[in-house]
Scaffold this active site. Sequence first.
Site, PDB file in Angstrom:
ATOM      1  N   GLU A 177       0.797  -1.518   0.252  1.00 14.33           N
ATOM      2  CA  GLU A 177      -0.534   0.013  -0.119  1.00 14.33           C
ATOM      3  C   GLU A 177       0.683   1.126  -0.059  1.00 14.33           C
ATOM      4  O   GLU A 177       0.322   2.328  -0.480  1.00 14.33           O
ATOM      5  CB  GLU A 177      -0.579  -0.006   1.183  1.00 14.33           C
ATOM      6  CG  GLU A 177      -2.351  -0.901   1.140  1.00 14.33           C
ATOM      7  CD  GLU A 177      -1.581  -2.504   1.543  1.00 14.33           C
ATOM      8  OE1 GLU A 177      -0.269  -2.855   2.067  1.00 14.33           O
ATOM      9  OE2 GLU A 177      -2.690  -3.159   2.115  1.00 14.33           O
ATOM     10  N   PHE A 214     -11.867  -7.658  13.353  1.00 12.29           N
ATOM     11  CA  PHE A 214     -10.639  -7.769  13.444  1.00 12.29           C
ATOM     12  C   PHE A 214     -10.247  -6.264  11.269  1.00 12.29           C
ATOM     13  O   PHE A 214     -11.079  -6.359  10.972  1.00 12.29           O
ATOM     14  CB  PHE A 214     -11.241  -8.934  12.090  1.00 12.29           C
ATOM     15  CG  PHE A 214     -10.220  -9.350  11.115  1.00 12.29           C
ATOM     16  CD1 PHE A 214      -8.953  -9.567  11.651  1.00 12.29           C
ATOM     17  CD2 PHE A 214     -10.725  -9.341   9.824  1.00 12.29           C
ATOM     18  CE1 PHE A 214      -7.798 -10.232  10.696  1.00 12.29           C
ATOM     19  CE2 PHE A 214      -9.546 -10.056   8.890  1.00 12.29           C
ATOM     20  CZ  PHE A 214      -8.309 -10.376   9.871  1.00 12.29           C
ATOM     21  N   GLN A 215      -9.325  -6.811  11.990  1.00 10.28           N
ATOM     22  CA  GLN A 215      -8.548  -5.417  10.514  1.00 10.28           C
ATOM     23  C   GLN A 215      -9.331  -4.062  11.161  1.00 10.28           C
ATOM     24  O   GLN A 215      -8.996  -3.019   9.606  1.00 10.28           O
ATOM     25  CB  GLN A 215      -8.745  -5.897   9.431  1.00 10.28           C
ATOM     26  CG  GLN A 215      -7.953  -7.363   9.151  1.00 10.28           C
ATOM     27  CD  GLN A 215      -7.937  -7.619   7.371  1.00 10.28           C
ATOM     28  OE1 GLN A 215      -8.436  -7.322   6.794  1.00 10.28           O
ATOM     29  NE2 GLN A 215      -6.071  -7.958   7.582  1.00 10.28           N
ATOM     30  N   LYS A 256     -17.404  -0.810   5.549  1.00 15.57           N
ATOM     31  CA  LYS A 256     -17.897  -1.342   5.178  1.00 15.57           C
ATOM     32  C   LYS A 256     -19.719  -1.623   4.290  1.00 15.57           C
ATOM     33  O   LYS A 256     -19.931  -1.648   3.624  1.00 15.57           O
ATOM     34  CB  LYS A 256     -17.774  -2.999   5.853  1.00 15.57           C
ATOM     35  CG  LYS A 256     -18.091  -4.415   4.331  1.00 15.57           C
ATOM     36  CD  LYS A 256     -17.648  -5.252   3.605  1.00 15.57           C
ATOM     37  CE  LYS A 256     -17.316  -6.386   3.256  1.00 15.57           C
ATOM     38  NZ  LYS A 256     -17.379  -7.777   3.147  1.00 15.57           N
ATOM     39  N   MET A 302      24.983   8.306   2.770  1.00 23.50           N
ATOM     40  CA  MET A 302      24.804   9.453   3.417  1.00 23.50           C
ATOM     41  C   MET A 302      24.620   9.834   5.032  1.00 23.50           C
ATOM     42  O   MET A 302      25.122  10.520   5.245  1.00 23.50           O
ATOM     43  CB  MET A 302      23.278  10.551   3.003  1.00 23.50           C
ATOM     44  CG  MET A 302      22.747  11.905   3.583  1.00 23.50           C
ATOM     45  SD  MET A 302      24.152  12.531   2.844  1.00 23.50           S
ATOM     46  CE  MET A 302      23.628  13.751   1.173  1.00 23.50           C
TER      47      MET A 302
HETATM   48  C1  LIG Z   1      12.517   5.444   4.985  1.00 26.70           C
HETATM   49  C2  LIG Z   1      14.361   6.027   6.220  1.00 26.70           C
HETATM   50  N1  LIG Z   1      14.520   5.746   6.744  1.00 26.70           N
HETATM   51  C3  LIG Z   1      15.834   5.559   6.939  1.00 26.70           C
HETATM   52  C4  LIG Z   1      16.411   7.032   6.802  1.00 26.70           C
HETATM   53  C5  LIG Z   1      17.363   7.820   7.108  1.00 26.70           C
HETATM   54  N2  LIG Z   1      18.822   7.534   5.459  1.00 26.70           N
HETATM   55  C6  LIG Z   1      18.629   8.747   5.211  1.00 26.70           C
HETATM   56  S1  LIG Z   1      19.904   8.942   3.619  1.00 26.70           S
HETATM   57  C7  LIG Z   1      20.459   6.761   3.884  1.00 26.70           C
HETATM   58  C8  LIG Z   1      21.052   6.004   3.357  1.00 26.70           C
HETATM   59  C9  LIG Z   1      20.381   5.748   2.143  1.00 26.70           C
HETATM   60  O1  LIG Z   1      21.124   5.088   1.650  1.00 26.70           O
HETATM   61  P1  LIG Z   1      21.157   4.986  -0.027  1.00 26.70           P
HETATM   62  O2  LIG Z   1      19.750   4.348  -0.601  1.00 26.70           O
HETATM   63  O3  LIG Z   1      22.052   4.032  -0.468  1.00 26.70           O
HETATM   64  O4  LIG Z   1      21.722   6.197  -0.556  1.00 26.70           O
HETATM   65  P2  LIG Z   1      23.529   6.636  -0.610  1.00 26.70           P
HETATM   66  O5  LIG Z   1      22.993   8.107   0.527  1.00 26.70           O
HETATM   67  O6  LIG Z   1      24.022   6.189  -0.725  1.00 26.70           O
HETATM   68  O7  LIG Z   1      23.485   7.626  -1.997  1.00 26.70           O
HETATM   69  C10 LIG Z   1      19.511   6.791   5.337  1.00 26.70           C
HETATM   70  C11 LIG Z   1      19.203   5.772   5.917  1.00 26.70           C
HETATM   71  C12 LIG Z   1      15.224   8.002   5.680  1.00 26.70           C
HETATM   72  N3  LIG Z   1      15.985   9.025   5.443  1.00 26.70           N
HETATM   73  N4  LIG Z   1      14.159   6.910   5.424  1.00 26.70           N
END
Ligand SMILES: Cc1ncc(C[n+]2csc(CCOP(=O)(O)OP(=O)(O)O)c2C)c(N)n1
Lengths: 573, 169
Positions: free
Chosen positions: A49, A111-112, A161, A469
């Site tokens: 979803e 439920f749900q 529903k 990052m």
């Molecule tokens: C759903 C979610 N969980 C955690 C984060 C924190 N976060 C920001 S950037 C990042 C790393 C992303 O890694 P990748 O997709 O490999 O991208 P890169 O920075 O290596 O290009 C994380 C864990 C986020 N932004 N979104």
Amino acid sequence: MRMPGAKMVVEALKREGVEVVFGYPGGTIMPFFDFLHREDIRMILNRHEQGAVHAADGYARASGRVGVAVSTSGPGATNLVTGIATANMDSIPLVLITGQVPVDMIGNDAFQEADIIGISRPITKHSYLVLDVEDIPRIVKEAFHIARTGRPGPVLIDLPKDVSVAEGDFTYPEEVNIRGYKPILNGNSQAIKRAMDFVRRSKKPVIYAGGGIITSEASAELTAFARKTGIPVTLTLMGLGAFPGTDPLFLGMLGMHGTVAANQAVSECDLIIAVGARFDDRVTGRVSKFATKAKVVHVDIDPVVISKNVLVDVPVVGDAREVLQEMLKLAEPLPIDSWREELMAWKRENPLTYRQDCPVIKPQYVVEKIYELTGGDAIITTEVGQNQMWAAHYFLYDHPRTFLSSGGLGTMGYGFPAAIGAQVAFPDRVVFDIAGDGSIQMKIQELATAVLNELPVNIAILNNGYLGMVRQWQEFFFDKAYAFSCLGQRPSCPRHCNNPNGECPPYVPDFVKLAEAYGAMGIRVEHPEDVEGAIREAIQSPRTVILEFLVTREENVFPMVQPGAGINEIMIG
Amino acid sequence: MDYTLSVLVENHPGVLAQISGLLSGRGFNIRSIAAGETEDSTITRIIMVVAGDDRVIDQVKKQLDRLVVVIRITDLSEIPSVDRELALVKVSSTISRRAEVFQIVDVFRAKIVDIAHKSLTIEVTGVSEKVEALIEMLTPFGIKEIVRTGKISIARGEAVAEKGGESRA
Ligand SMILES: Cc1ncc(C[n+]2csc(CCOP(=O)(O)OP(=O)(O)O)c2C)c(N)n1
Ligand SMILES: [Mg+2]
């Protein structure tokens, strides 16, 4: 005409001109899908979803229309949450329809059952629990109206529903009249005059524009205004494409990963003309050091954002397009040549660059090549992290609705389903999701959706083997301790490892095999000289393609402003 | 400083939850909130007292105004208004000290509304400062329980809140 509630909803969607919905079925929403599949509204069956909401969101951002996502009650509804929050932060018009348990079971832990109205209240623009089948036409009409007008956002309709099977009279209202909802569109003419007085008097003005320009379709007006007055423009991440990226007046993006020219411009200017932007903390850096020499004119449709983070001298509440049209009438060329020259020199002397200093593919190079080989004519979606910033830096967006990215919430997993939505809106356009190897795994199951719907979405994974990052921040701010950011780490690895090398275990998953398992095309690219060919192949292929680029593992995104610093305190790299 | 806002909202289920959720979710400091139906049964009036400076109150008003269910907001701090609060105070009181309590109640023009062997319940209406003062006077007797309605306010004179001092941002 008398009909069941579920059919009314479908009828109402038709009246709203909905051509596609994204969704996933389940018990309480079955009556709706039963009627939907008798109509020629297209339904994309996502594989989660959250994917459905992001796809609806990508569809909305690319097309400018309201996106529609549908789920069942309980777990279906709670799976929508991240998608709703993503859309809400970025002011994207969505209508979400959730099934709900029958009215007399609500509150019984049936439920749900989940109180999705309560759960989603802080992340929706508005929501409705339908208690009377006769209300459905009005509610759907209002929902679409609220979603798309003013500052747009997601509106949720929770449909029990029993209401969806009860019969009622369907008469679709012609008009909407909600006494508590009357967005102000045309800016106060006195305020506009005052704003233009500030513009005329300023010697060092800069335009700072954001996603509001794209929402209100004001790109032409913004461009005309900047060119007429000669005022340079910086854009937020959300605003990319609102002003041509190739225009000489464009300074680049501002903020934490903004260009030197843009951040210097904002720091040195005597007037900021902010339009459809909200002085987000990723833009301002430390507020007390932000634009200390500047007066601020702020045009926005949402009064909330005015003087929220930065005190404003001239507030103009109104639709960006309508206000810019008025401002344009009063605009004249400004004698600011030396200021403009100063900015252009900053821009010339501090371009976005990277060093191709090793035989390994640079992630920036990949984005640059995608730009070149598409001729800039593509819809780019992004995941979150370094990939997102490089996509913002090395592709120049000349048109609105071509850069789709989760700016406000920063949702990893957004880009791929959003690309699916964009491709559904524009079957003939080239669509790329510029992805990280971490993010892509958050919604990877949507490969099935893309393949089965024959959507030629291209996913360019910049595989650095890291949550890049996060690793970058660890390198700078946590003594280079790469805690839980290496996506290859196994028990056999040293506990503390910040030295990726040839002995690392093989990457999991094998993205090429994964693509093939789903019936998509997978290409792994290991050498810079193969980058172009692979991108060409992906563009030409009518299939869903994963391009996996093995890029330098410890590349950093520059420029960078440290959290808590002023935006003129820039790390160049 | 404390600001008093009179907020007209749709009389729908969940509206109070929405308003209080918004305010707490955004970290605003609400001192009291009182809600009741108005002369129009489809509309509820909420009187809320919010602590903060001008900028905070400006945000509160704008954030509230953004809600579709909010019809109108009036800042009663900007116009002359009549303010009232009602409190019920249960104090311990042995027979020997009752007369003292009665005296205080009298001075404050409050009312005794319930008497038991070891307690008295007092009803007081007035501006919040008066309610505070009475509570302070009663404290030495031992307060068992206090129930306060929170402040309600109405504009003075001909003005009605919807029209006077309106603050649609
Ligand atoms: C759903 C979610 N969980 C955690 C984060 C924190 N976060 C920001 S950037 C990042 C790393 C992303 O890694 P990748 O997709 O490999 O991208 P890169 O920075 O290596 O290009 C994380 C864990 C986020 N932004 N979104
Ligand atoms: Mg990565």
